[in-house]
Design a protein around this motif. Structure first.
Motif, short mmCIF file in Angstrom:
data_model
loop_
_atom_site.label_atom_id
_atom_site.label_comp_id
_atom_site.label_asym_id
_atom_site.label_seq_id
_atom_site.Cartn_x
_atom_site.Cartn_y
_atom_site.Cartn_z
N ILE A 1 -26.29 -4.72 30.48
CA ILE A 1 -24.73 -4.95 30.74
C ILE A 1 -24.52 -6.36 31.57
N VAL A 2 -25.36 -6.24 32.59
CA VAL A 2 -25.16 -7.57 33.64
C VAL A 2 -25.69 -8.72 32.88
N GLU A 3 -26.75 -8.81 32.24
CA GLU A 3 -27.25 -9.73 31.66
C GLU A 3 -26.28 -10.36 30.61
N CYS A 4 -25.76 -9.34 29.92
CA CYS A 4 -24.67 -9.99 28.66
C CYS A 4 -23.47 -10.58 29.17
N ALA A 5 -23.08 -9.73 30.47
CA ALA A 5 -21.76 -10.37 31.03
C ALA A 5 -22.05 -11.90 31.62
N LEU A 6 -23.64 -12.02 32.00
CA LEU A 6 -23.65 -13.60 32.56
C LEU A 6 -23.84 -14.37 31.56
N ARG A 7 -24.69 -14.04 30.55
CA ARG A 7 -24.85 -15.03 29.30
C ARG A 7 -23.34 -15.34 28.67
N ALA A 8 -22.44 -14.30 28.68
CA ALA A 8 -21.07 -14.81 28.08
C ALA A 8 -20.24 -15.72 28.90
N VAL A 9 -20.46 -15.85 30.12
CA VAL A 9 -19.76 -16.93 31.00
C VAL A 9 -20.63 -17.99 31.09
N GLY A 10 -21.74 -18.10 30.58
CA GLY A 10 -22.48 -19.40 30.77
C GLY A 10 -23.11 -19.37 32.04
N LEU A 11 -23.65 -18.33 32.72
CA LEU A 11 -24.27 -18.36 34.19
C LEU A 11 -25.88 -17.95 33.61
N VAL A 12 -26.64 -18.53 34.47
CA VAL A 12 -28.08 -18.43 34.47
C VAL A 12 -28.55 -16.90 34.95
N LEU A 13 -29.37 -16.44 34.29
CA LEU A 13 -29.85 -15.15 34.45
C LEU A 13 -30.80 -15.02 35.90
N ASP A 14 -30.38 -15.48 36.70
CA ASP A 14 -31.32 -15.39 38.11
C ASP A 14 -31.27 -14.08 38.80
N GLU A 15 -32.37 -13.72 39.44
CA GLU A 15 -32.18 -12.23 39.94
C GLU A 15 -31.30 -12.19 41.06
N GLY A 16 -30.79 -12.96 41.67
CA GLY A 16 -29.83 -12.97 42.70
C GLY A 16 -28.45 -12.69 42.09
N ALA A 17 -28.11 -13.45 41.19
CA ALA A 17 -26.83 -12.99 40.39
C ALA A 17 -26.95 -11.86 39.71
N LEU A 18 -27.97 -11.28 39.17
CA LEU A 18 -28.13 -10.14 38.65
C LEU A 18 -28.16 -8.74 39.57
N LEU A 19 -28.81 -9.04 40.46
CA LEU A 19 -28.51 -7.94 41.75
C LEU A 19 -27.10 -7.88 42.25
N LEU B 1 -24.22 -8.65 40.71
CA LEU B 1 -23.57 -8.14 39.99
C LEU B 1 -23.61 -6.75 39.70
N GLY B 2 -25.02 -6.48 39.69
CA GLY B 2 -25.39 -4.99 39.39
C GLY B 2 -24.60 -4.05 40.42
N LYS B 3 -24.47 -4.32 41.59
CA LYS B 3 -23.63 -3.70 42.71
C LYS B 3 -22.26 -3.43 42.23
N SER B 4 -21.90 -4.42 41.48
CA SER B 4 -20.36 -4.30 41.20
C SER B 4 -20.11 -3.57 40.22
N LEU B 5 -21.07 -3.03 39.22
CA LEU B 5 -20.74 -2.03 38.38
C LEU B 5 -20.26 -0.60 38.91
N LYS B 6 -20.39 -0.53 40.16
CA LYS B 6 -19.68 0.60 40.69
C LYS B 6 -18.23 0.71 40.67
N THR B 7 -17.63 -0.56 40.68
CA THR B 7 -16.18 -0.89 40.80
C THR B 7 -15.57 -1.44 39.92
N ALA B 8 -16.13 -2.18 38.66
CA ALA B 8 -15.75 -2.99 37.85
C ALA B 8 -15.25 -2.03 36.62
#
Length: 217
Positions: free
Chosen positions: A119-137, A139-146
């Protein structure tokens, strides 16, 4: 959120042959803010099919999962983009305690990934952001509130073809149902935790692809 707003809060239009080019040499369509060109559709809720309601019927629903079904050209994907940016705007203004992830299901990749990672990878790709580990981690934390906006369930195939990387409609429906499990520690499970869009015909095609609990709008 800045990337999501920049990417999703607009409509592209015009003749592709007349696309202008940006400084990097890439073709770019004319773009206008969604609020300037687009009028949100009205809805009929599942329990009141004869009553038309405005977008607040969806925005304020108490259902954990809301499913928006409509015919081709109804504007389901535009609605999904609009809701994602509205969540961001309301969150930044301090009016909401969460923002939203835009998850176009036709770009979802499940193989060798956890549901959270996919889910996080797909969301990042959808807005043109690079799939770096920092961003993935992060946003992964935000799944509990988003709130998760799953767009285009109907765009997925019912079965796998040779070399297919995208999930089947049945697999995607299973993923969304897993997100909606009450008290799921990995995802938010309050009101309007997930929004799903689908064409009417595809939604009714196979009970295995329906999302429950849900309130079709």
């Amino acid at each position: 959120m800045a990337a999501a707003t920049a990417k999703l809060d607009s409509l592209e239009y015009g003749d592709p042959a007349e696309f202008i080019f940006d400084r990097s040499g890439r073709a770019a369509a004319r773009r206008s803010n969604l609020r300037e060109l687009w009028v949100p559709p009205t809805f009929r809720t599942a329990d009141e099919r004869n009553v038309e309601r405005d977008i607040n019927a969806l925005w304020t629903t108490t259902e954990q999962c809301a499913v928006v079904i409509g015919h081709p050209g109804y504007g389901k994907s535009t609605l999904a983009r609009f809701l994602t940016t509205r969540f961001a705007q309301e969150f930044l203004a301090g009016k909401l305690d969460r923002f939203a992830f835009y998850v176009p299901l036709a770009s979802l990749k499940l193989k060798d990934r956890t549901n959270q990672r996919a889910i996080v990878e797909c969301a990042l790709r959808a807005v043109g952001l690079v799939l770096d580990e920092g961003a993935l981690l992060e946003l992964g934390k935000s799944l509990k509130t988003a709130t998760l906006v799953f767009d285009g369930l109907d765009e997925l195939p019912m079965t796998h073809g040779t070399g297919d990387q995208i999930p089947t409609r049945i697999e995607a429906a299973s993923l969304i149902r897993s997100v909606n499990i009450p008290n799921n520690e990995s995802f938010r499970t309050g009101a309007l935790s997930t929004i799903v869009t689908s064409r009417v015909t595809d939604w009714h095609e196979d009970d295995r692809t329906k999302i429950r609990p849900a309130g079709p709008v």
